[in-house]
Write an enzyme that holds these catalytic residues in place. Structure first.
Site, PDB file in Angstrom:
ATOM      1  N   ASN A 138      31.312 -50.366  53.017  1.00  0.00           N
ATOM      2  CA  ASN A 138      30.525 -49.151  52.837  1.00  0.00           C
ATOM      3  C   ASN A 138      31.232 -47.906  53.324  1.00  0.00           C
ATOM      4  OD1 ASN A 138      27.665 -49.761  51.740  1.00  0.00           O
ATOM      5  ND2 ASN A 138      28.156 -51.463  53.090  1.00  0.00           N
ATOM      6  N   GLU A 145      27.140 -57.828  51.106  1.00  0.00           N
ATOM      7  CA  GLU A 145      28.404 -57.216  51.507  1.00  0.00           C
ATOM      8  C   GLU A 145      28.853 -57.754  52.867  1.00  0.00           C
ATOM      9  OE1 GLU A 145      27.874 -52.998  49.098  1.00  0.00           O
ATOM     10  OE2 GLU A 145      27.283 -53.123  51.213  1.00  0.00           O
ATOM     11  N   THR A 171      19.105 -51.927  46.026  1.00  0.00           N
ATOM     12  CA  THR A 171      20.011 -51.429  44.997  1.00  0.00           C
ATOM     13  C   THR A 171      20.417 -52.629  44.187  1.00  0.00           C
ATOM     14  OG1 THR A 171      21.815 -50.044  44.352  1.00  0.00           O
ATOM     15  CG2 THR A 171      22.280 -51.405  46.165  1.00  0.00           C
TER      16      THR A 171
END
Length: 412
Positions: A407, A283, A197
Site C-alpha cells: 500500500n 495483501e 474494494t
C-alpha cells in the site's frame, strides 16, 4: 501467494447459457494487461446487486444503482455490464459521472441497447479521472471476442493488487433441473464489511423474478462478501452482482419453497467461496483466520465482537508473528460495544485449544499449545459468550510487513 487457494483452472469454469464475456487490453493504467471487461446478457435475464455503503461512492456505483432502480420502476432490463480496472473513477465529481455514463453509452451503441441498460463498474486508484478515450478505444476489441467461455480471462481482467484471479463454478440439481453457476471476484486490500474494494459477479442460468433476485443477493452477500475483512477499510467502489440469465429450465418466482431455498443455499455457498478467495489473497496475507462468536443474544452482537477481533491490528500482527499473545483477543471482545457483556462467562478457543475459561486463563492452557495453532496457515478462533443461541462467523487474515509495502507504493 494466496493462502491455500489454488489457481483456478480455466477449463473448470463452466459457461453459463445466456451470458457472453469479452475482454480487452485498453492500457488504462499499464500496458499489456487485461483491464477491460464486457458481459452481454440474453433477453430474459434479471440482474440484482448490492453496493458499498461508503458515502463517497464512486461514479460507476452511482450510475449502476440508478440504472437498476430504473428497472424496478418499469424501465428496460439490464443487458450488459462493463468493468474496468486501473482506475476507480471515484472522487471525480461531475466529470466522473459523465465518463461513467459515456462508457455506458458506448457499450450500448456497440451492443444495440440503451445506455440505461448497461451497468458500469470500476476499480483502481481513487481521485484520478477515468481515461475515457482509452476505454472507448478498447471496447470494440472486448465486444469482438464475446464468448461464453471467457470466465478465466474475465477474472484476470478485474484484478488490481490481487496475486491471482479468483473464480468458482459448479452445477447443482434443484427440483430436477440442472443449474450451472460461475462467478468471479477481485480484491486484496481495502476490504471490510458493507462491501469492500471488491467486485463480485455470479451468473447462473435459472429464471428468477426480479423481486426474488433482489432478496437473494442481499441474503447471499450478508453471508459471504459482508462477512470478510482484511484491513477495516470500506472502499468507494464495491459491488456484488447476481445475474439470473433465464436460459435454463428452473423457474423461481417466489422467495419461498424448496426450489428457492435450494437455489439460495447454492448461491450463498459459491458466493462464500468467492469471498473467502479474497481473504486468502489479502495483501501480504500469510494466514487465513475464521472467527466465530457463539451463544450470543442476537446476530448483531456476535458480529460486533467478531469484527472487533478481526479488525484489531494487535490481534492480526500477533497472528502474523505466530505469537500467542491471546489477551489481545480478550481486549478486542471487551471494546466491541456489547456494554452488558458478562466477561466472567466468556470462553475462548484457538482451534482445539481451550485458552480462556470463565473470563480468565484456563488453568490447563499451555502457551506451547497456543503457539502450535498460531503457526498454522489456517486458524479457527471461537468465542463463547453464554448469552443465547445466536452465532456469527467472519473471515480475515493476518497483517504483515508486505501489507504496508504494497500500500505504500500502490500507485507506482
Amino acid at each position: 501467494m494466496a493462502v491455500n487457494s489454488p489457481l483456478p483452472v480455466a477449463a473448470d469454469l463452466k459457461p453459463v447459457a445466456g451470458i457472453e464475456i469479452g475482454f480487452a487490453e485498453a492500457g488504462i493504467k499499464k500496458p499489456n494487461r487485461k483491464d477491460l471487461l464486457v458481459m452481454r446478457l440474453a433477453d430474459g435475464a434479471t440482474v440484482a446487486g448490492v453496493f458499498t455503503k461508503n458515502r463517497f461512492c464512486a461514479a460507476p456505483v452511482q450510475v449502476s444503482k440508478a440504472n437498476l432502480a430504473a428497472v424496478t420502476d418499469g424501465g428496460a432490463p439490464i443487458r450488459a455490464l462493463v468493468v474496468n480496472t486501473g482506475n476507480a473513477n471515484a472522487g471525480t465529481g461531475e466529470t466522473g459521472l459523465a465518463n461513467a455514463q459515456a462508457t455506458c453509452a458506448e457499450v450500448a451503441k456497440l451492443l444495440g441497447c440503451e445506455a440505461g441498460q448497461v451497468l458500469p463498474f470500476s476499480t483502481g486508484v481513487i481521485l484520478e479521472q477515468l481515461p475515457i478515450a482509452k476505454i472507448v478505444a478498447g471496447l470494440p476489441a472486448a465486444v469482438s471476442n464475446l464468448t461464453a467461455d471467457n470466465w478465466f480471462n474475465a477474472a484476470e481482467a478485474i484484478m488490481t493488487t490481487d496475486t491471482q484471479p479468483k473464480a468458482a463454478s459448479r452445477t447443482v440439481t434443484i427440483g430436477g433441473h440442472a443449474v450451472t453457476m460461475t462467478g468471479i471476484s477481485k480484491g486484496a486490500g481495502m476490504i471490510k464489511p458493507n462491501m469492500a474494494t471488491m467486485l463480485g459477479y455470479l451468473a447462473f442460468d435459472a429464471k428468477v423474478a426480479q423481486p426474488v433476485l433482489d432478496e437473494l443477493v442481499k441474503y447471499a452477500a450478508d453471508r459471504s462478501f459482508n462477512s470478510i475483512t482484511i484491513d477495516g477499510d470500506t472502499s468507494t467502489n464495491d459491488s456484488f452482482m447476481l445475474v439470473a440469465t433465464g436460459a435454463g429450465s428452473l423457474v423461481v418466482n417466489e422467495a419461498s419453497g424448496a426450489d428457492y431455498e435450494a437455489l439460495r443455499d447454492a448461491v450463498t455457498d459459491i458466493s462464500r467461496n468467492l469471498a473467502q478467495q479474497i481473504i486468502r489473497d489479502g495483501e501480504g496475507a500469510t494466514k487465513f483466520i475464521t472467527i466465530t462468536v457463539e451463544e450470543g443474544r442476537d446476530l448483531e452482537e456476535c458480529r460486533k465482537i467478531a469484527y472487533a477481533i478481526a479488525h484489531s491490528p494487535l490481534v492480526k500482527t500477533a497472528f502474523f508473528a505466530s505469537d500467542p499473545n491471546l489477551g489481545r483477543i480478550l481486549a478486542a471482545v471487551g471494546y466491541a460495544g456489547v456494554d452488558d457483556l458478562d466477561v466472567t462467562k466468556l470462553d475462548l478457543y484457538l482451534d482445539d485449544v481451550w485458552v480462556a475459561k470463565a473470563g480468565g486463563r484456563n488453568p490447563d492452557y499451555q502457551e506451547a499449545d497456543g503457539q502450535r495453532v498460531m503457526k498454522q496457515a489456517e486458524i479457527l478462533v471461537r468465542v463463547k459468550i453464554a448469552r443465547g443461541d445466536a452465532t456469527a462467523t467472519v473471515w480475515t487474515c493476518d497483517l504483515s510487513h508486505d501489507y504496508v509495502s504494497i500500500n505504500a507504493d500502490y500507485r507506482s
